[in-house]
Motif scaffolding. Structure first.
Motif, mmCIF file in Angstrom:
data_model
loop_
_atom_site.group_PDB
_atom_site.id
_atom_site.type_symbol
_atom_site.label_atom_id
_atom_site.label_comp_id
_atom_site.label_asym_id
_atom_site.label_seq_id
_atom_site.Cartn_x
_atom_site.Cartn_y
_atom_site.Cartn_z
ATOM 1 N N MET A 3 48.399 37.605 -6.868
ATOM 2 C CA MET A 3 49.044 36.743 -5.693
ATOM 3 C C MET A 3 47.537 36.416 -5.182
ATOM 4 O O MET A 3 47.666 35.281 -4.441
ATOM 5 C CB MET A 3 49.634 37.777 -4.804
ATOM 6 N N LEU A 4 46.621 37.101 -4.924
ATOM 7 C CA LEU A 4 45.278 36.704 -4.313
ATOM 8 C C LEU A 4 44.569 35.587 -5.039
ATOM 9 O O LEU A 4 44.329 34.469 -4.551
ATOM 10 C CB LEU A 4 44.217 37.948 -4.182
ATOM 11 N N GLU A 5 44.623 35.645 -6.358
ATOM 12 C CA GLU A 5 44.329 34.685 -7.273
ATOM 13 C C GLU A 5 44.655 33.284 -7.009
ATOM 14 O O GLU A 5 44.426 32.469 -6.936
ATOM 15 C CB GLU A 5 44.166 34.889 -8.641
ATOM 16 N N ASP A 6 46.371 33.288 -6.855
ATOM 17 C CA ASP A 6 47.020 31.947 -6.519
ATOM 18 C C ASP A 6 46.724 31.535 -5.470
ATOM 19 O O ASP A 6 46.588 30.343 -5.152
ATOM 20 C CB ASP A 6 48.443 32.621 -6.673
ATOM 21 N N ARG A 7 46.454 32.510 -4.275
ATOM 22 C CA ARG A 7 46.355 31.953 -2.949
ATOM 23 C C ARG A 7 44.754 31.354 -2.921
ATOM 24 O O ARG A 7 44.445 30.224 -2.370
ATOM 25 C CB ARG A 7 46.148 33.023 -1.908
ATOM 26 N N VAL A 8 43.654 31.913 -3.513
ATOM 27 C CA VAL A 8 42.411 31.293 -3.463
ATOM 28 C C VAL A 8 42.394 30.091 -4.140
ATOM 29 O O VAL A 8 42.068 29.089 -3.953
ATOM 30 C CB VAL A 8 41.586 32.418 -4.309
ATOM 31 N N PHE A 9 43.237 29.960 -5.451
ATOM 32 C CA PHE A 9 43.294 28.761 -6.226
ATOM 33 C C PHE A 9 43.789 27.521 -5.295
ATOM 34 O O PHE A 9 43.224 26.418 -5.323
ATOM 35 C CB PHE A 9 44.186 28.954 -7.278
ATOM 36 N N SER A 10 44.861 27.909 -4.697
ATOM 37 C CA SER A 10 45.581 26.934 -3.878
ATOM 38 C C SER A 10 44.806 26.429 -2.728
ATOM 39 O O SER A 10 44.380 25.153 -2.440
ATOM 40 C CB SER A 10 46.799 27.235 -3.115
ATOM 41 N N HIS A 11 43.831 27.402 -2.100
ATOM 42 C CA HIS A 11 42.803 26.856 -1.124
ATOM 43 C C HIS A 11 41.495 25.749 -1.668
ATOM 44 O O HIS A 11 40.951 25.043 -0.897
ATOM 45 C CB HIS A 11 42.336 28.200 -0.543
ATOM 46 N N LEU A 12 41.361 26.264 -2.813
ATOM 47 C CA LEU A 12 40.229 25.495 -3.709
ATOM 48 C C LEU A 12 40.684 24.132 -4.140
ATOM 49 O O LEU A 12 39.846 23.374 -4.515
ATOM 50 C CB LEU A 12 39.670 26.132 -4.739
ATOM 51 N N SER A 13 41.860 24.153 -4.552
ATOM 52 C CA SER A 13 42.607 22.853 -5.534
ATOM 53 C C SER A 13 43.736 22.271 -4.653
ATOM 54 O O SER A 13 43.711 21.036 -5.147
ATOM 55 C CB SER A 13 43.173 23.415 -6.574
ATOM 56 N N MET A 14 44.249 22.421 -3.653
ATOM 57 C CA MET A 14 45.023 21.749 -3.139
ATOM 58 C C MET A 14 44.540 21.296 -1.598
ATOM 59 O O MET A 14 43.795 21.765 -0.947
ATOM 60 C CB MET A 14 46.240 22.582 -2.738
ATOM 61 N N THR A 15 44.950 20.053 -1.401
ATOM 62 C CA THR A 15 44.999 19.258 0.004
ATOM 63 C C THR A 15 45.699 20.214 0.951
ATOM 64 O O THR A 15 46.484 21.095 0.599
ATOM 65 C CB THR A 15 45.251 17.822 0.073
#
Length: 192
Positions: free
Chosen positions: A134-146
């Motif tokens: 879940m943490l990885e998903d959250r970090v990825f969304s902050h790095l890759s999404m507007t």
């Protein structure tokens, strides 16, 4: 709330009814009123809980500003990781935003469960890996999404929160200012 036995199986994997009963026996009911604290900074969290009902906010102060890290709702597990697992002072404040019902295991009972139920090590590893994912998903969304994409995803997953939680908390979880969240919401309403 889902039945605790179902939650235990979802969080901890396939278990027999007897194993679920053993785990359940270590948890007790706990209630928090609106604005009560589950944990506070510089203390050591000594409990891990399932949220039966209610909403809690996990936040910290940074340069005099509150940063909301997570908003916990029913069927989630809740603790202050550094306090509970490593006996370090809490970094996060966890506060009830509504009246809240929890099923709580104390650190003492958690350690007893680890000793008396050998399968717990496997279960605990599965739980930690799920949280890490879940943490990885959250970090990825902050790095890759507007900001707008993060808003859309969070809204899709947590629609009910937008009528129950102050929007500045949601903005903080999404890594944006309340003003940015307001602009995004305004655009969303204009386009619908």
């Amino acid at each position: 709330m889902k039945n605790l036995e179902i939650l235990i199986k979802e969080h901890f994997g396939e278990l027999s009814n007897e194993e679920v009963s053993i785990i359940r026996s270590y948890f007790c009911e706990e209630k928090l009123q609106k604005n009560d604290f589950f944990t506070q900074p510089d203390k050591i969290c000594d409990k891990l809980s399932f949220v039966k009902s209610g909403i809690l906010r996990v936040y910290a102060l940074s340069d005099g500003k509150e940063i909301t890290q997570w908003i916990s709702t029913e069927n989630f597990l809740l603790t202050e990781v550094m306090g509970f697992f490593f006996d370090q002072p809490n970094r996060w404040t966890i506060q009830a935003l509504t009246a809240t019902e929890l099923l709580t295991i104390t650190k003492t009972n958690y350690l007893k469960l680890c000793k008396t139920f050998p399968k717990w090590n496997v279960i605990e590893k599965r739980l930690i890996l799920k949280c890490f994912g879940m943490l990885e998903d959250r970090v990825f969304s902050h790095l890759s999404m507007t900001a707008e994409e993060r808003y859309d995803l969070y809204f899709e997953q947590n629609k009910e929160l937008f009528n129950q939680v102050p929007l500045q908390y949601i903005a903080s979880v999404l890594g944006m200012t309340a003003e940015t969240l307001s602009r995004i919401r305004k655009r969303q309403h204009q386009n619908s």
